[in-house]
Write a protein that holds these residues in place. Structure first.
Motif, short mmCIF file in Angstrom:
data_model
loop_
_atom_site.label_atom_id
_atom_site.label_comp_id
_atom_site.label_asym_id
_atom_site.label_seq_id
_atom_site.Cartn_x
_atom_site.Cartn_y
_atom_site.Cartn_z
N LYS A 168 75.95 53.04 0.48
CA LYS A 168 75.86 51.86 1.03
C LYS A 168 75.15 51.45 2.18
O LYS A 168 74.92 52.23 3.14
CB LYS A 168 77.39 51.53 1.40
N ALA A 169 74.57 50.36 1.93
CA ALA A 169 73.54 49.90 2.95
C ALA A 169 73.97 48.45 3.75
O ALA A 169 74.16 47.85 2.82
CB ALA A 169 71.96 49.76 2.61
N ASP A 170 73.96 48.43 5.00
CA ASP A 170 74.25 46.94 5.66
C ASP A 170 73.01 46.25 5.64
O ASP A 170 71.69 46.59 4.81
CB ASP A 170 74.98 47.19 6.94
N ASP A 171 73.12 45.13 6.10
CA ASP A 171 72.13 43.97 5.87
C ASP A 171 70.84 44.24 6.73
O ASP A 171 69.81 43.88 6.76
CB ASP A 171 72.59 42.61 6.20
N LYS A 172 71.16 45.28 7.98
CA LYS A 172 69.89 45.47 8.91
C LYS A 172 69.30 46.73 8.21
O LYS A 172 68.23 47.03 9.20
CB LYS A 172 70.58 45.70 10.25
N ALA A 173 69.75 47.38 7.44
CA ALA A 173 68.97 48.63 6.90
C ALA A 173 67.68 48.13 6.27
O ALA A 173 67.28 47.12 5.77
CB ALA A 173 69.83 49.37 5.87
N VAL A 174 66.61 49.35 6.26
CA VAL A 174 65.37 49.23 5.86
C VAL A 174 65.36 49.76 4.43
O VAL A 174 65.88 50.99 4.21
CB VAL A 174 64.25 49.80 6.70
N TYR A 175 64.45 49.14 3.53
CA TYR A 175 64.32 49.87 2.26
C TYR A 175 63.78 51.43 2.12
O TYR A 175 64.46 52.18 1.41
CB TYR A 175 63.28 48.96 1.54
N ARG A 176 62.99 51.47 3.08
CA ARG A 176 62.71 53.07 3.18
C ARG A 176 63.73 53.98 3.18
O ARG A 176 63.69 55.02 2.74
CB ARG A 176 61.52 52.99 4.32
N ASN A 177 64.74 53.65 4.20
CA ASN A 177 65.68 54.61 4.38
C ASN A 177 66.62 54.91 2.94
O ASN A 177 67.09 55.92 2.76
CB ASN A 177 66.84 53.87 5.26
N LEU A 178 66.69 53.80 2.33
CA LEU A 178 67.32 53.95 0.87
C LEU A 178 66.51 55.04 0.03
O LEU A 178 67.25 55.77 -0.60
CB LEU A 178 67.48 52.59 0.17
N MET A 199 87.58 56.07 -4.61
CA MET A 199 87.13 57.16 -4.30
C MET A 199 87.93 58.57 -4.41
O MET A 199 88.83 58.62 -3.95
CB MET A 199 86.48 57.13 -2.65
N PRO A 200 87.38 59.59 -5.03
CA PRO A 200 88.15 60.97 -5.19
C PRO A 200 87.92 61.49 -3.74
O PRO A 200 87.17 61.09 -3.01
CB PRO A 200 87.50 61.56 -6.01
N VAL A 201 88.52 62.56 -3.66
CA VAL A 201 88.76 63.31 -2.33
C VAL A 201 87.36 64.21 -2.07
O VAL A 201 86.72 64.04 -1.15
CB VAL A 201 89.73 64.53 -2.63
N ASN A 202 86.74 64.46 -3.32
CA ASN A 202 85.42 64.92 -3.13
C ASN A 202 84.29 63.91 -3.14
O ASN A 202 82.95 64.30 -3.54
CB ASN A 202 85.03 66.20 -4.04
N GLY A 203 84.66 62.90 -2.92
CA GLY A 203 83.62 61.35 -2.81
C GLY A 203 83.21 61.32 -1.48
O GLY A 203 84.02 61.25 -0.69
N TYR A 204 81.91 61.30 -1.31
CA TYR A 204 81.60 60.75 0.19
C TYR A 204 80.77 59.51 0.26
O TYR A 204 80.07 59.44 -0.56
CB TYR A 204 80.36 62.06 0.51
N THR A 205 80.87 58.78 1.05
CA THR A 205 80.15 57.53 1.28
C THR A 205 79.39 57.65 2.52
O THR A 205 79.87 57.81 3.73
CB THR A 205 81.29 56.42 1.45
N LEU A 206 78.16 57.25 2.10
CA LEU A 206 77.31 57.21 3.36
C LEU A 206 77.09 55.80 3.42
O LEU A 206 76.36 55.23 2.45
CB LEU A 206 76.07 57.97 2.83
N LEU A 207 76.81 55.27 4.93
CA LEU A 207 76.64 53.96 5.31
C LEU A 207 75.32 54.08 6.07
O LEU A 207 75.27 54.72 6.99
CB LEU A 207 77.70 53.43 6.00
N LEU A 208 74.22 53.25 5.52
CA LEU A 208 73.14 53.13 6.09
C LEU A 208 73.01 51.79 6.87
O LEU A 208 73.42 50.86 6.53
CB LEU A 208 71.89 52.87 5.12
N THR A 209 72.52 52.04 8.12
CA THR A 209 72.32 50.70 9.02
C THR A 209 70.74 50.80 9.67
O THR A 209 70.06 51.66 9.29
CB THR A 209 73.37 50.84 9.83
N LYS A 210 70.82 49.82 10.64
CA LYS A 210 69.52 49.69 11.42
C LYS A 210 69.08 51.01 12.14
O LYS A 210 70.03 51.90 12.47
CB LYS A 210 69.47 48.65 12.26
N ASP A 211 67.69 51.19 12.55
CA ASP A 211 67.32 52.32 13.44
C ASP A 211 67.34 53.60 12.73
O ASP A 211 67.70 54.62 13.47
CB ASP A 211 67.94 52.25 14.87
N ASP A 212 67.34 53.63 11.53
CA ASP A 212 67.23 54.80 10.61
C ASP A 212 68.79 55.86 10.83
O ASP A 212 68.75 56.96 10.84
CB ASP A 212 66.38 55.75 11.06
#
Lengths: 219, 213
Positions: free
Chosen positions: B169-179, B74-87
């Motif tokens: 990135k989404a973990d296993d508890k995330a919902v498709y709608r959030n993606l 990842m470059p410095v101007n790269g941001y990682t967003l992690l999705l999980t349960k409960d939105d």
């Protein structure tokens, strides 16, 4: 005093223009209507601001809220040929009648072993059929085979149509096969991920995710 | 035949000539109209004009080399967003660091909320591109540039080297709608560089810790 006689009008009026219009509309709707093939499950897609249309020619994977996976590919002929390929791979025989019926069918979500039973169910009762989804675990990945064979057949059909149009000097109307995923907003991401993995394993990286159109804040 | 026409007694007097009864040329069209409208109603109610809308997305080609899979590029101007349960969304900037490295602290996660919070975050990070797109839109409105020029300029601006890069990135508890919501938000905020990838083990550990707090 002479009485003023009102001219008497007949109560029946000329309906010809109305009938003309009615039939014109009927013809229009008959010609434009495309019937939706019955879906075995109800899926509520999430909404987005994207306004790209669903591709005409596509392999469609439907994912129910509870995680069952359904498959369908456009084109009657393509569907039949795909089934024949699957039948020979899994060594399950289908009668000519069953293949024809499969050609007319929409999405289905049963394993190859149960497909015969599903095809022989009346169309109206299919939504009551206990569809457990197409298996896609690593030992028994039927979904991947369905996608692959649907892809081969869909692209073959597209090439045929394209060559035919080109040799006749017409514009090519057919579209190449695309891949669409229609998942319920509440289905778990892990299922979607697994389906996407089936695609990426086959080196398919571009999809259309079905969404409900919703107006964006900017336009 | 004349005998049958006993009711038309008048014709008998005039030399028994059978006059063909003049029939009106008008046909009762009511049943036809009924049918026409029935069909019309049926087709109006059953036809669906709008085809479903879709969102196009291209997934990154996976790395064939399994050793490099977990390597972070990842470059410095790269941001990682992690999705999980409960939105819930968590994010971090740049490379993932388990332990402090090169004088920089280990990665910590910050939380974002869907809606205004996320929108503000994206607009803030994507400020430069957003401004350029706005400028382009204005020029298109003033007819300075046409649509195709606008499109190519917009793509150029979005894929600029300095434009921020977002990884989802989404973990296993995330919902498709959030993606979908998140990708949609990217599109609204004119983010051109984004990708959906699998979550790494170390990220998952950090995310689990963050959600339990």
């Amino acid at each position: 005093m002479p009485k003023i006689k009102m001219p008497r009008h007949s109560p029946s009026l000329d309906m010809t223009p109305m009938v003309d219009l009615a039939f014109l509309l009927v013809t229009f709707f008959i010609l434009t209507a495309s019937f939706r093939s019955p879906e075995p499950i109800q899926v509520i897609t999430p909404s987005s601001t994207s306004d790209k249309l669903m591709p005409e020619n596509a392999v469609l994977i439907t994912i129910s809220p509870s995680g069952e996976v359904f498959y369908s590919v456009s084109g009657n002929e393509v569907r039949k040929k795909t089934l024949k390929r699957m039948a020979s791979k899994y060594k399950i025989n289908f009668t000519e009648k069953e293949v024809d019926e499969f050609g007319r069918m929409g999405s289905f979500g049963v394993s190859m072993q149960n497909l015969g039973k599903f095809i022989n169910t009346e169309p109206q009762r299919r939504d009551k059929f206990p569809s457990k989804g197409i298996p896609m675990d690593s030992i028994n990945n039927q979904l991947k085979d369905w996608i692959q064979y649907g892809w081969i057949e869909g692209m073959t059909k597209y090439k045929e149509l394209k060559d035919e149009a080109e040799s006749a000097g017409r514009a090519v109307k057919a579209e190449p096969l695309r891949f669409a995923i229609k998942a319920d907003g509440n289905s778990n991401y892990i299922i979607v991920k697994e389906v996407i993995k089936c695609f990426t394993d086959l080196k398919i990286y571009r999809f259309n995710l079905l969404t409900n159109f919703e107006k964006g804040p900017n336009d | 035949m004349a005998e049958l026409n006993s009711d038309s007694g008048g014709s008998h007097k005039k030399g028994g000539k059978v006059k063909a009864k003049k029939q009106s040329t008008k046909v009762d069209m009511t049943p036809m109209v009924d049918l026409a409208f029935l069909l019309l109603t049926f087709f109006v109610l059953t036809s669906t004009f709008s085809k479903p809308k879709t969102m196009e997305i291209t997934f990154p080609v996976p790395d064939d080399n399994p050793i490099e899979k977990d390597k972070n590029v990842m470059p410095v101007n790269g941001y990682t967003l992690l999705l999980t349960k409960d939105d819930r969304i968590f994010w971090y900037q740049g490379e993932f660091k388990d332990v402090p490295k090169n004088g920089l602290p280990a990665t910590t996660l910050a939380e974002l909320k869907f809606g205004e919070d996320l929108n503000k975050f994206l607009l803030d990070k994507n400020d430069k591109v957003e401004k350029e797109i706005k400028e382009l839109k204005k020029r298109r409105l003033n007819k300075e540039i046409n649509d195709s020029v606008y499109k190519s300029l917009a793509i150029k601006s979005k894929s600029d080297k300095l434009a921020p890069f977002f990884v989802l990135k989404a973990d296993d508890k995330a919902v498709y709608r959030n993606l979908i919501d998140l990708i949609d938000e990217y599109n609204i905020c004119n983010v051109g560089k984004y990708a959906v990838t699998d979550i790494m083990k170390s990220e998952l550990e950090l995310l689990t810790k963050a959600t339990q707090q």
